[in-house]
Design a protein around this motif. Structure first.
Motif, mmCIF file in Angstrom:
data_model
loop_
_atom_site.group_PDB
_atom_site.id
_atom_site.type_symbol
_atom_site.label_atom_id
_atom_site.label_comp_id
_atom_site.label_asym_id
_atom_site.label_seq_id
_atom_site.Cartn_x
_atom_site.Cartn_y
_atom_site.Cartn_z
ATOM 1 N N ALA A 27 0.831 -1.206 0.000
ATOM 2 C CA ALA A 27 0.000 0.000 0.000
ATOM 3 C C ALA A 27 0.862 1.252 0.000
ATOM 4 C CB ALA A 27 -0.926 -0.005 1.211
ATOM 5 N N LEU A 28 1.921 1.227 0.786
ATOM 6 C CA LEU A 28 2.823 2.373 0.842
ATOM 7 C C LEU A 28 3.492 2.598 -0.507
ATOM 8 C CD1 LEU A 28 3.972 4.409 2.957
ATOM 9 C CD2 LEU A 28 5.924 2.862 3.172
ATOM 10 N N ARG A 29 3.912 1.514 -1.154
ATOM 11 C CA ARG A 29 4.586 1.599 -2.450
ATOM 12 C C ARG A 29 3.657 2.166 -3.519
ATOM 13 N NH1 ARG A 29 6.297 -3.592 -2.850
ATOM 14 N NH2 ARG A 29 8.273 -3.108 -1.874
ATOM 15 N N ARG A 30 2.360 1.865 -3.400
ATOM 16 C CA ARG A 30 1.384 2.312 -4.389
ATOM 17 C C ARG A 30 0.742 3.651 -4.031
ATOM 18 N NH1 ARG A 30 1.809 -2.928 -4.579
ATOM 19 N NH2 ARG A 30 1.287 -4.121 -6.470
ATOM 20 N N GLY A 31 0.957 4.131 -2.821
ATOM 21 C CA GLY A 31 0.320 5.361 -2.378
ATOM 22 C C GLY A 31 -1.170 5.211 -2.154
ATOM 23 N N THR A 32 -1.587 4.043 -1.649
ATOM 24 C CA THR A 32 -3.008 3.773 -1.413
ATOM 25 C C THR A 32 -3.272 3.548 0.063
ATOM 26 O OG1 THR A 32 -2.855 1.350 -1.577
ATOM 27 C CG2 THR A 32 -3.086 2.580 -3.639
ATOM 28 N N ALA A 33 -4.545 3.424 0.409
ATOM 29 C CA ALA A 33 -4.934 3.058 1.766
ATOM 30 C C ALA A 33 -4.803 1.548 1.939
ATOM 31 C CB ALA A 33 -6.370 3.499 2.030
ATOM 32 N N LEU A 34 -4.960 1.075 3.178
ATOM 33 C CA LEU A 34 -4.911 -0.351 3.492
ATOM 34 C C LEU A 34 -6.224 -0.759 4.148
ATOM 35 C CD1 LEU A 34 -3.271 -3.018 3.707
ATOM 36 C CD2 LEU A 34 -2.573 -2.251 5.996
ATOM 37 N N ARG A 35 -6.845 -1.795 3.628
ATOM 38 C CA ARG A 35 -8.069 -2.340 4.223
ATOM 39 C C ARG A 35 -7.757 -3.711 4.810
ATOM 40 N NH1 ARG A 35 -13.389 -2.595 0.680
ATOM 41 N NH2 ARG A 35 -13.342 -0.362 1.188
ATOM 42 N N ILE A 36 -8.003 -3.871 6.104
ATOM 43 C CA ILE A 36 -7.741 -5.130 6.809
ATOM 44 C C ILE A 36 -9.065 -5.855 6.989
ATOM 45 C CG2 ILE A 36 -6.738 -6.176 8.864
ATOM 46 C CD1 ILE A 36 -5.235 -3.529 9.332
ATOM 47 N N VAL A 37 -9.142 -7.082 6.486
ATOM 48 C CA VAL A 37 -10.398 -7.830 6.458
ATOM 49 C C VAL A 37 -10.274 -9.117 7.277
ATOM 50 C CG1 VAL A 37 -12.129 -8.918 4.977
ATOM 51 C CG2 VAL A 37 -10.843 -6.925 4.149
ATOM 52 N N TYR A 38 -11.313 -9.380 8.089
ATOM 53 C CA TYR A 38 -11.367 -10.623 8.856
ATOM 54 C C TYR A 38 -12.712 -11.285 8.579
ATOM 55 C CZ TYR A 38 -10.712 -13.743 12.917
ATOM 56 O OH TYR A 38 -10.559 -14.821 13.749
ATOM 57 N N GLY A 63 1.619 7.192 8.905
ATOM 58 C CA GLY A 63 0.827 8.019 8.003
ATOM 59 C C GLY A 63 -0.068 7.267 7.049
ATOM 60 N N LEU A 64 -0.071 5.956 7.102
ATOM 61 C CA LEU A 64 -0.832 5.165 6.139
ATOM 62 C C LEU A 64 -2.305 5.076 6.546
ATOM 63 C CD1 LEU A 64 -0.552 3.335 3.596
ATOM 64 C CD2 LEU A 64 -0.330 1.396 5.165
ATOM 65 N N PRO A 65 -3.228 5.475 5.672
ATOM 66 C CA PRO A 65 -4.661 5.354 5.988
ATOM 67 C C PRO A 65 -5.055 3.884 6.115
ATOM 68 C CG PRO A 65 -4.304 6.835 4.126
ATOM 69 C CD PRO A 65 -3.016 6.120 4.357
ATOM 70 N N VAL A 66 -5.778 3.535 7.205
ATOM 71 C CA VAL A 66 -6.139 2.145 7.475
ATOM 72 C C VAL A 66 -7.627 2.036 7.774
ATOM 73 C CG1 VAL A 66 -5.772 0.153 8.979
ATOM 74 C CG2 VAL A 66 -3.843 1.648 8.397
ATOM 75 N N GLU A 67 -8.253 1.023 7.200
ATOM 76 C CA GLU A 67 -9.646 0.698 7.487
ATOM 77 C C GLU A 67 -9.719 -0.768 7.891
ATOM 78 O OE1 GLU A 67 -13.993 0.361 5.218
ATOM 79 O OE2 GLU A 67 -12.131 0.588 4.085
ATOM 80 N N THR A 68 -10.520 -1.086 8.899
ATOM 81 C CA THR A 68 -10.724 -2.483 9.293
ATOM 82 C C THR A 68 -12.157 -2.882 8.979
ATOM 83 O OG1 THR A 68 -11.340 -1.871 11.562
ATOM 84 C CG2 THR A 68 -9.011 -2.344 11.133
ATOM 85 N N ARG A 69 -12.311 -4.155 8.599
ATOM 86 C CA ARG A 69 -13.644 -4.630 8.219
ATOM 87 C C ARG A 69 -13.830 -6.085 8.647
ATOM 88 N NH1 ARG A 69 -16.067 -3.670 2.262
ATOM 89 N NH2 ARG A 69 -16.140 -1.576 3.168
ATOM 90 N N ALA A 70 -14.885 -6.340 9.428
ATOM 91 C CA ALA A 70 -15.282 -7.702 9.773
ATOM 92 C C ALA A 70 -16.396 -8.124 8.827
ATOM 93 C CB ALA A 70 -15.756 -7.771 11.224
ATOM 94 N N VAL A 71 -16.249 -9.315 8.241
ATOM 95 C CA VAL A 71 -17.212 -9.800 7.251
ATOM 96 C C VAL A 71 -17.774 -11.135 7.707
ATOM 97 C CG1 VAL A 71 -17.579 -10.422 4.844
ATOM 98 C CG2 VAL A 71 -15.918 -8.638 5.428
#
Length: 272
Positions: A27-38, A63-71
């Motif tokens: 994500a850092l290399r691409r300049g994107t956010a990170l979504r963590i999924v469980y 500084g990396l934008p992070v979102e968490t998501r439970a599915v």
């Protein structure tokens, strides 16, 4: 969150942490956010695992934008849906269950066969960063998306791109037979295979080579099995990129071999 993002599957295991670290750097290399999924059966079970994962990312890359998501769904369906919108989906190789157990049995192959975007399966012991080359396996003319991804990845990493392609591919019509006479039918077939293989390589990498002229490319034909040639080459690669060929809902030999035995992470890019 509507930002472009890399998605990663976690389940609380040690192997999932390695996948998380890889996804963070991607994500850092691409300049994107990170979504963590469980993927869980009960959302209430996901809180501690997701919180721990997010805390690790914030500590390592503040500084990396992070979102968490439970599915609440099965792992394959959940991560396949995530792959539809993610620029890259990352999973681990094995664990106690859930996402990081994907490469134990048929679950991993189902996910790889149903991914809707690039899927990175973390294998081997290489660090996330480093100057190791990008390896591309070309099975045929349907691998244009994989070729484009590999060139882009080599450009991002600032490394050489090594291309291995089959010398016996016949989907592209070979060039006319050489006027130079051959002394045996075997030699004639070999010459025809050589031309077909080179045609595949030229066709497959022509456009991305124009788009990424700065990428140093080493392209070679493989006469023995492409799967085993790629497997050997993964010892020195930072990542190997291949097309995800779906045959009756299953992946081909190359993908199957690399998913189970590669010495570096494997990226599967859906073919047309």
């Amino acid at each position: 969150m509507t930002l472009r993002h890399v998605a990663v599957g976690v389940d609380g295991s040690v192997v999932a942490v390695r996948a998380l670290d890889w996804a963070t750097e991607e994500a850092l290399r691409r300049g994107t956010a990170l979504r963590i999924v469980y993927a869980v059966t009960d959302r209430d079970e996901a809180g501690p695992v997701l919180a721990s994962a997010a805390a690790r990312v914030h500590e390592r890359r503040p500084g990396l934008p992070v979102e968490t998501r439970a599915v609440e769904d099965g792992t394959v369906r959940a991560m396949a849906r995530e792959s539809e919108r993610a620029v890259l989906t990352v999973v681990g190789t094995r664990g106690l269950g859930g996402v990081t157990g994907l490469l134990v049995g048929s679950v991993s192959l189902r996910l790889a066969a149903h991914t809707r975007g690039p899927l990175l399966v973390v294998r081997g012991d290489h660090p996330c960063a480093g100057g190791r080359e990008v390896l591309l396996g070309l099975e045929g003319d349907a691998d244009a998306a994989a070729a484009a991804y590999a060139f882009e990845e080599a450009g991002r990493r600032g490394t050489r791109l090594r291309v291995l392609h089959s010398a016996t591919h016949r989907h592209i019509t070979p060039e006319p037979t050489s006027p130079v006479p051959v002394t045996s039918l075997d030699r004639q077939r070999k010459a025809c295979d050589d031309r077909a293989g080179e045609a595949v390589a030229r066709f497959g990498i022509a456009r991305p080579r124009q788009e990424y002229p700065e990428v140093d490319v080493d392209s070679r034909a493989v006469r023995t099995g492409l799967a085993h040639a790629l497997l050997a080459a993964t010892r020195g690669a930072g990542v190997v990129v291949i097309g995800a060929h779906h045959r009756a809902g299953r992946l081909g030999l190359v993908a199957h071999t690399l998913l189970h035995h590669s010495h570096c992470p494997v990226v599967l890019v859906p073919t047309a």
